[in-house]
Each structure stands twice: as C-alpha cells, then as structure tokens.
Design a protein around this motif. Structure first.
Motif, mmCIF file in Angstrom:
data_model
loop_
_atom_site.group_PDB
_atom_site.id
_atom_site.type_symbol
_atom_site.label_atom_id
_atom_site.label_comp_id
_atom_site.label_asym_id
_atom_site.label_seq_id
_atom_site.Cartn_x
_atom_site.Cartn_y
_atom_site.Cartn_z
ATOM 1 N N ALA A 81 -4.257 -4.858 -8.618
ATOM 2 C CA ALA A 81 -3.758 -3.747 -7.894
ATOM 3 C C ALA A 81 -4.914 -2.713 -7.822
ATOM 4 O O ALA A 81 -5.611 -2.758 -9.228
ATOM 5 C CB ALA A 81 -2.388 -2.933 -8.370
ATOM 6 N N LEU A 121 2.873 -5.744 -12.973
ATOM 7 C CA LEU A 121 1.628 -5.268 -13.701
ATOM 8 C C LEU A 121 1.884 -4.926 -15.120
ATOM 9 O O LEU A 121 2.868 -4.584 -15.441
ATOM 10 C CB LEU A 121 0.962 -4.038 -13.146
ATOM 11 N N PHE A 129 -2.245 3.355 -4.293
ATOM 12 C CA PHE A 129 -2.070 1.891 -4.767
ATOM 13 C C PHE A 129 -2.338 1.123 -3.596
ATOM 14 O O PHE A 129 -2.018 1.467 -2.312
ATOM 15 C CB PHE A 129 -0.720 1.770 -5.371
ATOM 16 N N ASN A 130 -3.206 -0.039 -3.902
ATOM 17 C CA ASN A 130 -3.551 -1.030 -2.870
ATOM 18 C C ASN A 130 -3.665 -2.196 -3.499
ATOM 19 O O ASN A 130 -4.037 -2.451 -4.622
ATOM 20 C CB ASN A 130 -4.636 -0.627 -2.010
ATOM 21 N N LEU A 131 -2.756 -3.349 -2.872
ATOM 22 C CA LEU A 131 -2.497 -4.562 -3.459
ATOM 23 C C LEU A 131 -3.696 -5.441 -2.792
ATOM 24 O O LEU A 131 -3.526 -5.762 -1.460
ATOM 25 C CB LEU A 131 -1.095 -5.107 -3.418
ATOM 26 N N LYS A 135 -8.873 -1.371 -11.535
ATOM 27 C CA LYS A 135 -8.280 -2.482 -10.782
ATOM 28 C C LYS A 135 -7.701 -2.945 -12.027
ATOM 29 O O LYS A 135 -8.256 -3.453 -13.075
ATOM 30 C CB LYS A 135 -9.382 -3.274 -10.268
ATOM 31 N N LYS A 141 0.842 -1.135 -0.003
ATOM 32 C CA LYS A 141 0.020 0.024 0.165
ATOM 33 C C LYS A 141 0.942 1.148 -0.010
ATOM 34 O O LYS A 141 1.808 1.232 0.789
ATOM 35 C CB LYS A 141 -1.135 0.212 1.258
#
Length: 368
Positions: A98, A70, A89-91, A108, A2
């Motif tokens: 992502a 990505l 960004f958050n995984l 996404k 994150k």
C-alpha cells in the motif's frame, strides 16, 4: 484499490478494530487489519484474533474497489502522526503493498493477501434482543471487577450472562468475591438463555460502548454478537458450567449499616496505603454508629480510620481484602453505600438498590 479518507476518521476506525488484533505472531496475518474499499459503502475495517472479531465502517471516497491486510501497529502509528488532512491510498496488488500519501508525506507498507484473512464467524439467531447501551455498560462495569485471572478455571475468567423474557442478569466470581447485577427489561425471547462471556470481551466492550443508543445482541451456542454505533463485535463464548451463585448470596442478615460513599472510599484508600505493604488486609468494625477501619499491624506499620455510619443491628467486625472493597466503591453511583452482615465468618454484602447490584467479599484470616 484506490481511495482517499480523512485522517481522523481512519485513526478512529483503526483504534476501534485494533482491540481484536492478535498479539501473538503465530499467524502473522492476524496482527494486521483487513481493509476493504467498497464503492458507495466506504472502507470496511476488520480484525480478529480468532477469539474476538471487530468490524467497523468509515466514510471514504472510493475511486477503485479492492482490499488488503496491513500490519495494524505499523499503520496505526503512521496514521496517528499524520496531519488532519486527506490521506490517499493506492494498492500495488503485485506486491501486496500500500502506498500512503498525505501532503508531503509518503509511505509504502508491505501487507498480506486479503484472501488469506479469516472471515468473522456467522452467529445464528438462537436468541436476539436489543439492550440499552447505558444499561449494558453499567452491568459490565459492575461485574468485570470480580472476574478471575486464573486460567486453570476458565469459567471464572468471564461472567455469566443470563437472559430471561423480562430480565437480564450478569454474575462473576473469583471465589473470593462475587458480583451480581440484574436489569428489568423485556427481551422478547421465549426461553432462558445462559452463556459465559470472556473477561477480555467484557473489557473491550466496556471501552467501546457509549452511553447513548442501544446494542443489538445475537447469541448462539458458540458465539455472541453485539452491534452498536456502527461496530460489529463478535466473541467466542467460554464453555463450561458456571457455579451456582444463588447458593452463595445470603438471604438474611443480623446487621445493616449505611456510609457516605466518598468518605468511606477515601478512608479505605488511606488505610490501604499501609495495608498493601503487607497482606492488604483491613479489619472493619461497626459499632455505635461508627465504622472503624484498621490495617492489620505488621512489619510496615499500622493505620486507623473512622467513618460515621447509620447502623441497625448487632456490633460487627470482619477482616477483608482492602483492594476488593476499593474496587466496588469505585463503580458505585449512589452517595450512600449499604452494607449487610451476619458475622465475621460470613461474607460482607454490599448492595446498590438503584442498580439491583449485590457484591460479596469473603472474609480472610488475619495474618497477625
């Protein structure tokens, strides 16, 4: 994983590493960018096509460490269109997905397990030295024009890189022309090193190098590594034996002449407007302090130009490829260009004493 990062910083970083992204989808993960978030170290971006690898670090606010691969094209297109604001960004590690947020935008993107992404090769320090970036860029620009596109002769698709204790050289040839340039510089190596840099590596280096600072260069038997401006650039070397270029460069001449670079370039370019419609051959005739430039008369017509020169020696004439002459005139930095000739069956020699640069164009047989 994150984190948040500035849009411009991320876009610039992606533009740098994308030059090593694979274009073939044989291994889909290589069409992606490896993104690693490290506390107190920002984001580390990495890409490779197994021949070339680039790593670059950008500043970011890391809330949680992690990594993902990505799709490079998809991510670059999205980031380019986002505003100059913070991107969040958050995984989702379960899906290797992502989530990207910026103001009211939400995306996404499905990615790949980063553990499946290959590491960039380690380069042993067989030879290591620092090179001023402006000199390196200048040398690359001079030799890249003479590399070959014939993949059946791999050594000719790159440039020979010669490192001596107090001198560095680059040489390239496609057998119809040759570029040679040298630079005086103490490298602190104890023996001569000769490797062949791929033409694609030279192209990418030329686009990334700036004219300030220096590049740290490390070479071993298989790879070369360049470090500059926060970029780590690793390339595989070309295997094989480069032709003996020293036998080709004439050490004498019968005539020499000097021409204004700008006027000569414009004249050759105009003559090539007709010449390129046929075989792109022009005839140069140096006589009485005048250089006559003629296209070889063919089905498309005829062109004639004249440029004043300062000449010493005998009258000369030669048929050459107009494109080869234009290529070198574009990369010369002086106001005057120097020519040396022996005769119509010997190469036309162009020299830049400022850059210690020599350029040869082989004569061609007229089609008329």
């Amino acid at each position: 994983m994150k984190f948040k990062v500035n849009q411009k910083d991320l876009y610039n970083g992606l533009n740098i590493v994308r030059q090593a992204v694979a274009t073939s989808k044989t291994l889909p993960i290589l069409t992606g960018v490896h993104i690693k978030a490290v506390s107190n170290n920002g984001l580390i971006l990495k890409a490779t096509d197994l021949e070339l690898g680039i790593e670059y670090r950008i500043m970011a606010d890391i809330e949680k460490e992690g990594s993902i691969v990505l799709p490079a094209s998809q991510l670059l297109n999205i980031v380019r269109e986002l505003p100059d604001e913070e991107i969040y960004f958050n995984l989702n590690k379960d899906k290797w997905q992502a989530e990207i947020k910026c103001l009211s935008s939400l995306f996404k993107i499905n990615g790949y397990d980063p553990d499946e992404f290959p590491n960039l090769p380690e380069v042993n320090k067989n030879a290591e030295f620092n090179f001023p970036a402006v000199k390196l860029k200048n040398m690359i620009e001079k030799v890249i024009i003479s590399t070959s596109s014939d993949e059946t002769q791999p050594v000719l698709t790159g440039a020979l890189f010669v490192i001596k204790p107090e001198e560095v050289r680059m040489i390239s040839t496609n057998t119809y022309r040759l570029s040679y340039i040298e630079a005086d510089m103490k490298t602190n190596i104890d023996k001569n090193v000769e490797v062949i840099l791929p033409g694609s590596t030279l192209q990418e280096l030329n686009s990334l190098l700036k004219e300030e600072g220096s590049a740290e260069i490390v070479i071993d038997e298989n790879y070369v590594k360049f470090k500059f401006n926060g970029i780590v650039f690793i390339s595989r070397l070309i295997e094989g034996e480069f032709p003996n270029y020293e036998l080709v460069i004439p050490d004498e001449f019968n005539s020499e002449f000097y021409a204004d670079l700008s006027r000569l370039y414009k004249a050759v370019k105009r003559a090539s407007l007709i010449a390129r419609l046929d075989a792109n051959i022009i005839k140069l005739k140096a006589v009485n302090n005048m250089l006559e430039i003629d296209s070889i008369e063919g089905s498309s017509g005829y062109a004639h130009e004249e440029v004043k020169i300062e000449m010493n020696g005998n009258e000369q004439n030669i048929n050459i490829d107009a494109g080869y002459l234009l290529d070198v005139l574009k990369v010369l930095d002086e106001e005057e260009v120097k020519f040396e000739m022996i005769g119509p069956l010997n190469p036309l020699v162009i020299k830049s004493e400022q850059d210690k640069f020599i350029y040869l164009i082989m004569p061609v047989r007229s089609q008329s």
